[in-house]
Write a protein that holds these residues in place. Structure first.
Motif, PDB file in Angstrom:
ATOM      1  N   LEU A 110       0.825  -1.208   0.000  1.00  0.00           N
ATOM      2  CA  LEU A 110       0.000   0.000   0.000  1.00  0.00           C
ATOM      3  C   LEU A 110       0.859   1.257   0.000  1.00  0.00           C
ATOM      4  CD1 LEU A 110      -2.682  -1.158   2.586  1.00  0.00           C
ATOM      5  CD2 LEU A 110      -2.877  -1.129   0.090  1.00  0.00           C
ATOM      6  N   ASN A 111       2.058   1.164   0.549  1.00  0.00           N
ATOM      7  CA  ASN A 111       3.052   2.237   0.482  1.00  0.00           C
ATOM      8  C   ASN A 111       4.301   1.691  -0.190  1.00  0.00           C
ATOM      9  OD1 ASN A 111       1.298   3.838   1.887  1.00  0.00           O
ATOM     10  ND2 ASN A 111       2.555   4.031   3.733  1.00  0.00           N
ATOM     11  N   ARG A 112       4.927   2.495  -1.027  1.00  0.00           N
ATOM     12  CA  ARG A 112       6.146   2.065  -1.698  1.00  0.00           C
ATOM     13  C   ARG A 112       7.352   2.455  -0.849  1.00  0.00           C
ATOM     14  NH1 ARG A 112       6.928   3.679  -7.868  1.00  0.00           N
ATOM     15  NH2 ARG A 112       5.167   2.214  -7.961  1.00  0.00           N
ATOM     16  N   PRO A 113       8.248   1.505  -0.557  1.00  0.00           N
ATOM     17  CA  PRO A 113       9.418   1.852   0.260  1.00  0.00           C
ATOM     18  C   PRO A 113      10.384   2.755  -0.488  1.00  0.00           C
ATOM     19  CG  PRO A 113       9.568  -0.416  -0.514  1.00  0.00           C
ATOM     20  CD  PRO A 113       8.199   0.067  -0.890  1.00  0.00           C
ATOM     21  N   THR A 114      11.090   3.571   0.265  1.00  0.00           N
ATOM     22  CA  THR A 114      12.165   4.368  -0.298  1.00  0.00           C
ATOM     23  C   THR A 114      13.351   3.476  -0.636  1.00  0.00           C
ATOM     24  OG1 THR A 114      11.433   6.240   1.053  1.00  0.00           O
ATOM     25  CG2 THR A 114      13.640   6.367   0.116  1.00  0.00           C
ATOM     26  N   ALA A 115      13.559   2.471   0.191  1.00  0.00           N
ATOM     27  CA  ALA A 115      14.633   1.501  -0.038  1.00  0.00           C
ATOM     28  C   ALA A 115      14.262   0.207   0.671  1.00  0.00           C
ATOM     29  CB  ALA A 115      15.971   2.033   0.479  1.00  0.00           C
ATOM     30  N   GLY A 116      14.918  -0.890   0.285  1.00  0.00           N
ATOM     31  CA  GLY A 116      14.689  -2.170   0.937  1.00  0.00           C
ATOM     32  C   GLY A 116      13.501  -2.915   0.358  1.00  0.00           C
ATOM     33  N   THR A 117      13.233  -4.089   0.926  1.00  0.00           N
ATOM     34  CA  THR A 117      12.166  -4.958   0.422  1.00  0.00           C
ATOM     35  C   THR A 117      11.344  -5.535   1.560  1.00  0.00           C
ATOM     36  OG1 THR A 117      13.616  -6.921   0.460  1.00  0.00           O
ATOM     37  CG2 THR A 117      13.539  -5.630  -1.593  1.00  0.00           C
ATOM     38  N   ALA A 118      10.117  -5.889   1.217  1.00  0.00           N
ATOM     39  CA  ALA A 118       9.243  -6.626   2.124  1.00  0.00           C
ATOM     40  C   ALA A 118       8.539  -7.690   1.288  1.00  0.00           C
ATOM     41  CB  ALA A 118       8.221  -5.699   2.770  1.00  0.00           C
ATOM     42  N   THR A 119       8.729  -8.957   1.641  1.00  0.00           N
ATOM     43  CA  THR A 119       8.149 -10.046   0.861  1.00  0.00           C
ATOM     44  C   THR A 119       7.303 -10.954   1.740  1.00  0.00           C
ATOM     45  OG1 THR A 119      10.111 -11.449   1.201  1.00  0.00           O
ATOM     46  CG2 THR A 119      10.060 -10.057  -0.787  1.00  0.00           C
ATOM     47  N   VAL A 120       6.349 -11.604   1.098  1.00  0.00           N
ATOM     48  CA  VAL A 120       5.483 -12.588   1.750  1.00  0.00           C
ATOM     49  C   VAL A 120       5.685 -13.914   1.030  1.00  0.00           C
ATOM     50  CG1 VAL A 120       3.131 -13.236   2.309  1.00  0.00           C
ATOM     51  CG2 VAL A 120       3.803 -10.831   2.394  1.00  0.00           C
ATOM     52  N   ASP A 121       6.184 -14.894   1.763  1.00  0.00           N
ATOM     53  CA  ASP A 121       6.512 -16.197   1.169  1.00  0.00           C
ATOM     54  C   ASP A 121       7.392 -16.038  -0.066  1.00  0.00           C
ATOM     55  OD1 ASP A 121       5.117 -17.525   3.149  1.00  0.00           O
ATOM     56  OD2 ASP A 121       3.256 -17.629   2.002  1.00  0.00           O
ATOM     57  N   GLY A 122       8.367 -15.145   0.049  1.00  0.00           N
ATOM     58  CA  GLY A 122       9.380 -15.005  -0.979  1.00  0.00           C
ATOM     59  C   GLY A 122       9.064 -14.063  -2.113  1.00  0.00           C
ATOM     60  N   ARG A 123       7.858 -13.465  -2.129  1.00  0.00           N
ATOM     61  CA  ARG A 123       7.484 -12.569  -3.232  1.00  0.00           C
ATOM     62  C   ARG A 123       6.819 -11.311  -2.678  1.00  0.00           C
ATOM     63  NH1 ARG A 123       3.668 -16.005  -7.037  1.00  0.00           N
ATOM     64  NH2 ARG A 123       3.585 -13.984  -8.120  1.00  0.00           N
ATOM     65  N   PRO A 124       6.995 -10.167  -3.341  1.00  0.00           N
ATOM     66  CA  PRO A 124       6.226  -8.980  -2.939  1.00  0.00           C
ATOM     67  C   PRO A 124       4.731  -9.269  -3.062  1.00  0.00           C
ATOM     68  CG  PRO A 124       8.002  -8.384  -4.447  1.00  0.00           C
ATOM     69  CD  PRO A 124       7.926  -9.879  -4.450  1.00  0.00           C
ATOM     70  N   PHE A 125       3.974  -8.773  -2.127  1.00  0.00           N
ATOM     71  CA  PHE A 125       2.538  -9.050  -2.134  1.00  0.00           C
ATOM     72  C   PHE A 125       1.869  -8.532  -3.400  1.00  0.00           C
ATOM     73  CE2 PHE A 125      -1.828  -7.744  -0.799  1.00  0.00           C
ATOM     74  CZ  PHE A 125      -2.337  -9.027  -0.678  1.00  0.00           C
ATOM     75  N   THR A 126       2.359  -7.429  -3.938  1.00  0.00           N
ATOM     76  CA  THR A 126       1.746  -6.843  -5.134  1.00  0.00           C
ATOM     77  C   THR A 126       1.948  -7.706  -6.378  1.00  0.00           C
ATOM     78  OG1 THR A 126       3.760  -5.523  -5.431  1.00  0.00           O
ATOM     79  CG2 THR A 126       1.897  -4.468  -4.312  1.00  0.00           C
ATOM     80  N   HIS A 127       2.841  -8.688  -6.315  1.00  0.00           N
ATOM     81  CA  HIS A 127       3.068  -9.571  -7.459  1.00  0.00           C
ATOM     82  C   HIS A 127       2.088 -10.737  -7.487  1.00  0.00           C
ATOM     83  CE1 HIS A 127       7.527  -8.240  -8.128  1.00  0.00           C
ATOM     84  NE2 HIS A 127       6.686  -7.237  -8.121  1.00  0.00           N
ATOM     85  N   ARG A 128       1.197 -10.793  -6.516  1.00  0.00           N
ATOM     86  CA  ARG A 128       0.241 -11.891  -6.447  1.00  0.00           C
ATOM     87  C   ARG A 128      -1.140 -11.435  -6.910  1.00  0.00           C
ATOM     88  NH1 ARG A 128       2.295 -16.139  -3.568  1.00  0.00           N
ATOM     89  NH2 ARG A 128       4.110 -15.700  -2.244  1.00  0.00           N
ATOM     90  N   GLN A 129      -1.822 -12.299  -7.613  1.00  0.00           N
ATOM     91  CA  GLN A 129      -3.210 -12.063  -7.971  1.00  0.00           C
ATOM     92  C   GLN A 129      -4.095 -12.736  -6.925  1.00  0.00           C
ATOM     93  OE1 GLN A 129      -3.726 -13.469 -11.992  1.00  0.00           O
ATOM     94  NE2 GLN A 129      -2.738 -11.669 -12.876  1.00  0.00           N
ATOM     95  N   ALA A 130      -5.341 -12.262  -6.811  1.00  0.00           N
ATOM     96  CA  ALA A 130      -6.271 -12.805  -5.815  1.00  0.00           C
ATOM     97  C   ALA A 130      -5.570 -12.888  -4.457  1.00  0.00           C
ATOM     98  CB  ALA A 130      -6.793 -14.179  -6.257  1.00  0.00           C
TER      99      ALA A 130
ATOM    100  N   HIS B  52      -3.598 -15.501  -0.172  1.00  0.00           N
ATOM    101  CA  HIS B  52      -2.253 -15.583   0.381  1.00  0.00           C
ATOM    102  C   HIS B  52      -2.092 -14.804   1.682  1.00  0.00           C
ATOM    103  CE1 HIS B  52      -1.100 -17.353  -3.461  1.00  0.00           C
ATOM    104  NE2 HIS B  52      -1.732 -16.355  -4.046  1.00  0.00           N
ATOM    105  N   VAL B  53      -2.693 -13.625   1.760  1.00  0.00           N
ATOM    106  CA  VAL B  53      -2.532 -12.761   2.921  1.00  0.00           C
ATOM    107  C   VAL B  53      -3.889 -12.197   3.332  1.00  0.00           C
ATOM    108  CG1 VAL B  53      -1.443 -10.687   3.854  1.00  0.00           C
ATOM    109  CG2 VAL B  53      -0.192 -12.100   2.214  1.00  0.00           C
ATOM    110  N   GLY B  54      -4.167 -12.255   4.614  1.00  0.00           N
ATOM    111  CA  GLY B  54      -5.345 -11.592   5.171  1.00  0.00           C
ATOM    112  C   GLY B  54      -4.889 -10.505   6.115  1.00  0.00           C
ATOM    113  N   ALA B  55      -5.548  -9.347   6.065  1.00  0.00           N
ATOM    114  CA  ALA B  55      -5.076  -8.226   6.882  1.00  0.00           C
ATOM    115  C   ALA B  55      -6.241  -7.416   7.419  1.00  0.00           C
ATOM    116  CB  ALA B  55      -4.146  -7.328   6.073  1.00  0.00           C
ATOM    117  N   LEU B  56      -6.076  -6.947   8.643  1.00  0.00           N
ATOM    118  CA  LEU B  56      -6.966  -5.959   9.251  1.00  0.00           C
ATOM    119  C   LEU B  56      -6.101  -4.776   9.652  1.00  0.00           C
ATOM    120  CD1 LEU B  56      -9.457  -4.764  10.647  1.00  0.00           C
ATOM    121  CD2 LEU B  56      -8.961  -6.203  12.621  1.00  0.00           C
ATOM    122  N   LEU B  57      -6.212  -3.685   8.885  1.00  0.00           N
ATOM    123  CA  LEU B  57      -5.468  -2.473   9.202  1.00  0.00           C
ATOM    124  C   LEU B  57      -6.355  -1.389   9.789  1.00  0.00           C
ATOM    125  CD1 LEU B  57      -2.978  -2.047   6.208  1.00  0.00           C
ATOM    126  CD2 LEU B  57      -2.721  -3.354   8.323  1.00  0.00           C
ATOM    127  N   ASP B  58      -7.596  -1.289   9.306  1.00  0.00           N
ATOM    128  CA  ASP B  58      -8.505  -0.236   9.765  1.00  0.00           C
ATOM    129  C   ASP B  58      -9.919  -0.782   9.722  1.00  0.00           C
ATOM    130  OD1 ASP B  58     -10.029   1.964  10.301  1.00  0.00           O
ATOM    131  OD2 ASP B  58      -9.188   3.230   8.729  1.00  0.00           O
TER     132      ASP B  58
END
Length: 303
Positions: free
Chosen positions: A50-70, A74-80
């Motif tokens: 949801l936010n793009r990092p200035t540097a570095g990486t964050a992956t879920v099971d080895g891949r960025p979350f944005t690279h996954r369809q549906a 893969h990930v469930g989240a409650l942020l707000d």
């Protein structure tokens, strides 16, 4: 598994997250802690793309979350919990997400039953209490039966029964081999729920370890003492350099001397002891001590 490596986020001159690295592994409930303004929500948003990092990486099971369809598979989240159209019913909200992620309609019914909202499935979310919206947010996170789950302040607005339920839910999800990351400012909940902690302050890592290991890092160690002559013992211990807090009865809480030294002093002065129990720092005490210089907002701070 969630892997964060060298994650950095700047907003102009503000460094919200600074070279953050940690791993959240499956099979545990991991608490994500930090003072207000520590960068917790920003980090979670970068994990979810949801936010793009200035540097570095964050992956879920080895891949960025944005690279996954549906993504809900893969990930469930409650942020707000308030991020739901108030005119929609709980069932309509979840049904739209299910269609968009290719999920069967039965999952809507199943997760509503799981979180205790089946009886109000057709009610508009605008009429929900905060606790009910939190339950709907948890239902949304569970909808795709994902292996990775993130929750930001999930117990806000829940009554004691709801807090106990969500605590058991997180433990069960972790026991099933899922990755569970829970951000909270409630130390008592983390002490009762989490197995491990990731603690940050001003966007930097402070600790990545078990709850017990983190609590043990607190330097404050009290000793509970009970004696029929508390005034005399308090005077002796104070002269020896201890800080003594009395409760008005036989009990004293002593800081600054070991249990062994307290016992020796009591023996030397012929003072009977009925209890002598070392007490390590609580999670909250350790947290306050170890993050004191990393908090941006402190009561009484007039900067």
């Amino acid at each position: 598994m969630i892997e964060v490596n060298g994650l950095t986020k700047r907003y102009g001159d503000v460094l919200a997250v600074n070279d953050l690295t940690f791993t959240v592994r499956p099979g545990h409930v991991t608490g994500f802690l930090g003072p207000n303004g520590a960068g917790k929500s920003t980090t979670l948003r970068m994990v979810l793309g949801l936010n793009r990092p200035t540097a570095g990486t964050a992956t879920v099971d080895g891949r960025p979350f944005t690279h996954r369809q549906a993504g809900l598979h893969h990930v469930g989240a409650l942020l707000d919990a308030g991020d739901v159209h108030p005119g929609h019913s709980a069932a309509a909200h979840l049904s739209a997400l299910a269609r968009g992620n290719g999920l069967p309609r039965r999952r809507v019914r199943e997760v509503l039953e799981e979180v205790g909202l089946a009886g109000v499935a057709r009610r508009r979310v605008g009429g929900f209490s905060l606790g009910m919206r939190q339950r709907l947010g948890i239902a949304t996170a569970l909808l795709g039966d994902p292996s990775v789950l993130l929750f930001d302040e999930p117990v806000n607005g829940l009554d004691p029964e709801g807090v106990r339920w969500v605590r058991g839910l997180f433990r069960r999800l972790a026991a099933e081999g899922r990755t569970v990351l829970v951000s909270s400012h409630l130390m008592s909940e983390m002490e009762n729920t989490a197995d491990r902690l990731v603690v940050i302050g001003r966007g930097e890592l402070i600790a990545d370890e078990t709850v017990a290991e983190f609590a043990a890092r607190g330097t404050r160690a009290d000793v509970a003492v009970r004696t029929p002559d508390p005034a005399a013992l308090a005077a002796v211990l104070t002269r020896a350099g201890a800080s003594v807090r009395a409760d008005g009865g036989e009990s004293l809480m002593v800081t600054g001397l070991t249990a062994a030294r307290i016992g020796e002093l009591a023996f030397e002065h012929r003072i009977l002891l009925r209890e002598l129990a070392p007490r390590t720092a609580s999670l909250e005490e350790a947290f306050m001590e170890l993050t004191a210089d990393r908090a941006d907002y402190l009561a009484g701070d007039r900067r």
